[in-house]
Enzyme design. Structure first.
Site, PDB file in Angstrom:
ATOM      1  N   ARG A   1      22.722  43.928  35.524  1.00  0.00           N
ATOM      2  CA  ARG A   1      23.652  43.596  34.419  1.00  0.00           C
ATOM      3  C   ARG A   1      24.154  44.865  33.737  1.00  0.00           C
ATOM      4  NH1 ARG A   1      22.148  42.726  29.428  1.00  0.00           N
ATOM      5  NH2 ARG A   1      20.161  41.790  29.947  1.00  0.00           N
TER       6      ARG A   1
ATOM      7  N   TYR B   1      48.882  33.342  30.566  1.00  0.00           N
ATOM      8  CA  TYR B   1      48.032  32.346  31.216  1.00  0.00           C
ATOM      9  C   TYR B   1      47.423  31.475  30.098  1.00  0.00           C
ATOM     10  CZ  TYR B   1      44.107  30.463  33.866  1.00  0.00           C
ATOM     11  OH  TYR B   1      43.202  29.633  34.448  1.00  0.00           O
TER      12      TYR B   1
ATOM     13  N   ASP C   1      47.696  42.481  30.609  1.00  0.00           N
ATOM     14  CA  ASP C   1      47.162  41.732  31.742  1.00  0.00           C
ATOM     15  C   ASP C   1      48.086  42.015  32.925  1.00  0.00           C
ATOM     16  OD1 ASP C   1      46.541  39.815  33.684  1.00  0.00           O
ATOM     17  OD2 ASP C   1      45.831  38.374  32.193  1.00  0.00           O
TER      18      ASP C   1
ATOM     19  N   LYS D   1      42.925  37.133  42.075  1.00  0.00           N
ATOM     20  CA  LYS D   1      44.291  37.031  42.621  1.00  0.00           C
ATOM     21  C   LYS D   1      44.555  38.124  43.666  1.00  0.00           C
ATOM     22  CE  LYS D   1      44.540  33.984  39.316  1.00  0.00           C
ATOM     23  NZ  LYS D   1      43.395  33.149  39.335  1.00  0.00           N
TER      24      LYS D   1
HETATM   25  N1  LCS Z   1      45.107  36.369  33.674  1.00  0.00           N
HETATM   26  C1  LCS Z   1      46.069  35.827  34.438  1.00  0.00           C
HETATM   27  C2  LCS Z   1      47.464  36.383  34.393  1.00  0.00           C
HETATM   28  C3  LCS Z   1      45.777  34.746  35.261  1.00  0.00           C
HETATM   29  O1  LCS Z   1      46.761  34.242  36.022  1.00  0.00           O
HETATM   30  C4  LCS Z   1      44.460  34.226  35.275  1.00  0.00           C
HETATM   31  C5  LCS Z   1      44.090  33.056  36.115  1.00  0.00           C
HETATM   32  C6  LCS Z   1      43.489  34.813  34.457  1.00  0.00           C
HETATM   33  C7  LCS Z   1      43.846  35.892  33.680  1.00  0.00           C
HETATM   34  C8  LCS Z   1      42.063  34.324  34.437  1.00  0.00           C
HETATM   35  O2  LCS Z   1      41.400  34.734  35.581  1.00  0.00           O
HETATM   36  P1  LCS Z   1      40.152  33.975  36.263  1.00  0.00           P
HETATM   37  O3  LCS Z   1      39.123  33.807  35.215  1.00  0.00           O
HETATM   38  O4  LCS Z   1      40.654  32.667  36.752  1.00  0.00           O
HETATM   39  O5  LCS Z   1      39.750  34.915  37.345  1.00  0.00           O
HETATM   40  N2  LCS Z   1      45.198  32.359  36.583  1.00  0.00           N
HETATM   41  C9  LCS Z   1      45.205  31.243  37.228  1.00  0.00           C
HETATM   42  C10 LCS Z   1      46.385  30.566  37.590  1.00  0.00           C
HETATM   43  O6  LCS Z   1      47.522  30.899  37.297  1.00  0.00           O
HETATM   44  N3  LCS Z   1      46.084  29.504  38.281  1.00  0.00           N
HETATM   45  O7  LCS Z   1      44.725  29.343  38.382  1.00  0.00           O
HETATM   46  C11 LCS Z   1      44.072  30.442  37.707  1.00  0.00           C
END
Ligand code: LCS
Length: 399
Positions: free
Chosen positions: A60, A113, A185, A210
């Site tokens: 951790r 998001y 972001d 992603k």
């Molecule tokens: N920031 C952006 C721009 C995102 O598109 C997402 C997830 C996150 C943060 C959060 O990331 P995660 O915790 O899921 O790794 N975006 C998603 C979307 O557009 N569709 O499903 C998840």
């Protein structure tokens, strides 16, 4: 390893991070699948805790496989250092909790998001942190929203799911002028297309779920800080909250990153062909893709990004019902949320990723009921086109 250092994204994606394993020369970073690290003596253990011995203690708090990935992404983003997290949301929440105090105010991109917005509006508001959401592509709107207490400008560009673009250079200057932190972001661009720290960002966040991982098989996040002070502050919060990565997850993302530039370029090439085709399709009302001259920030994209990426949003004629029929009719594209994988994904943000944002706020941010979000993958573009054509014909019967 100086010969390996290059600013070209293809070379960087392949070589960024530490040199081959110093123990056995493994070309791929070994997976240190261990929760804890032994000490050779009580003195050594004490020295590690005191920080006078840089060795590892407990996963951790740090792990060589995770550290390799952190080093890799920090180099790709041109940051001081980076911190791996269990998910993209863990990266967002840890950054907010580390840098915000009761009474602080955040100005954010209205079309972020959904859960990032919800985190501030619903959860962190309980701790006295306020937020305002504005179209950050309009710098005057950002300026007007700023207060004496504004501590952070939180920008997502391109924004999810409107694909609007915010001027990072202008935001960086405004943040300096007002003494505010700029947090970006960068998930939609990946470090191959955009490096916000170069424009004055203090912190860059990624959902590595992603493009960075790229294979729709890992959930992970990363926080890249521009300087040592921010890195230490966020790292301390991450270790307390405990949303750290797992070594195997880190290894998978590192493997994905080696082909990042190839995947981004292939998907972008397909998106650049699909967007103009969609724009003249009779069943399509409008298209938002920064590579199109009709995109309101097309010129800004060319200044700020190395390319328009592979996210396209478009409106289906016939509104909500037609949009839902369309996504029900695809066969090659997969009806799923997320993006940045090798396979093309399609979704309906108003009822899925952004359903948590109240309708009025959603519509004000341009997340309309007819909006379909297409995350173009690495298939041949003609096959994606034929699939969309068939689905559009099924959803919007020709008059
Ligand atoms: N920031 C952006 C721009 C995102 O598109 C997402 C997830 C996150 C943060 C959060 O990331 P995660 O915790 O899921 O790794 N975006 C998603 C979307 O557009 N569709 O499903 C998840």
């Amino acid at each position: 390893m100086a010969a390996k250092r290059s600013s070209r994204p293809e070379t960087m994606a392949v070589h960024a991070g530490p040199a081959p394993d110093p123990n056995h020369g493994g070309v791929s970073v070994p997976i240190y699948q261990t929760s804890t690290f032994s000490f050779r003596s009580a003195d050594e253990g004490a020295a590690r805790f005191a920080g006078t011995d840089p060795g590892y203690i407990y996963t951790r708090l740090g792990n060589p496989t995770i550290r390799a990935l952190e080093q890799c992404v920090a180099e790709l983003e041109g940051g001081h250092a980076a911190l791996g997290t269990a998910s993209g949301m863990a990266a967002v929440s840890t950054t907010f909790l580390a840098l915000l105090r009761p009474g602080d105010h955040v100005v954010g991109t209205d079309a972020v998001y959904g859960p990032s917005r919800l985190l501030l509006e619903k959860q962190l508001s309980k701790f006295g942190i306020e937020s305002s959401w504005v179209p950050t592509e309009d710098l005057e709107a950002v300026r007007r929203a700023m207060r004496q207490t504004t501590r952070m400008l939180f920008v997502e560009t391109p924004a999810n799911p409107t694909i609007k673009i915010t001027d990072l250079d202008a935001c960086g200057k405004l943040a300096r002028e007002k003494g505010t932190l700029l947090v970006v972001d960068n998930t939609f661009s990946s470090p191959v297309l955009q490096n916000p720290i170069r424009f004055g960002a203090d912190v860059v966040i990624h959902s590595m779920t992603k493009y960075l991982n790229g294979h729709s098989d890992v959930v992970a996040g990363m926080i890249v800080a521009a300087d040592a002070g921010l890195h230490a502050e966020i790292g301390s919060m991450l270790r307390s909250l405990g949303g750290t990565m797992d070594p195997h997850q880190a290894w998978l993302v590192l493997r994905g990153i080696r082909t990042l530039a190839l995947r981004v370029r292939q998907a972008q090439e397909s998106a650049s062909r699909l967007a103009p085709w969609l724009e003249v399709h009779p069943a399509v009302a409008w298209v938002s893709y920064p590579g199109l001259p009709s995109h309101p920030q097309h010129d800004l994209m060319r200044r700020q990004m190395a390319g328009p990426g592979s996210m396209i949003s478009f409106g289906v004629r016939g509104g909500l019902e037609a949009a839902r029929r369309m996504i029900d009719s695809v066969r090659l594209a997969t009806l799923a949320v997320s993006l940045g994988g090798v396979e093309t994904l399609i979704e309906h943000p108003a009822s899925m990723t952004h359903a948590s944002v109240p309708r009025a706020e959603r519509e004000a941010a341009g997340i309309r009921d007819d909006l379909v979000r297409l995350a173009v993958g690495c298939e041949a573009w003609e096959d994606i086109r034929d699939d969309l054509d068939r689905a559009l014909a099924a959803a919007v019967p020709a008059r």
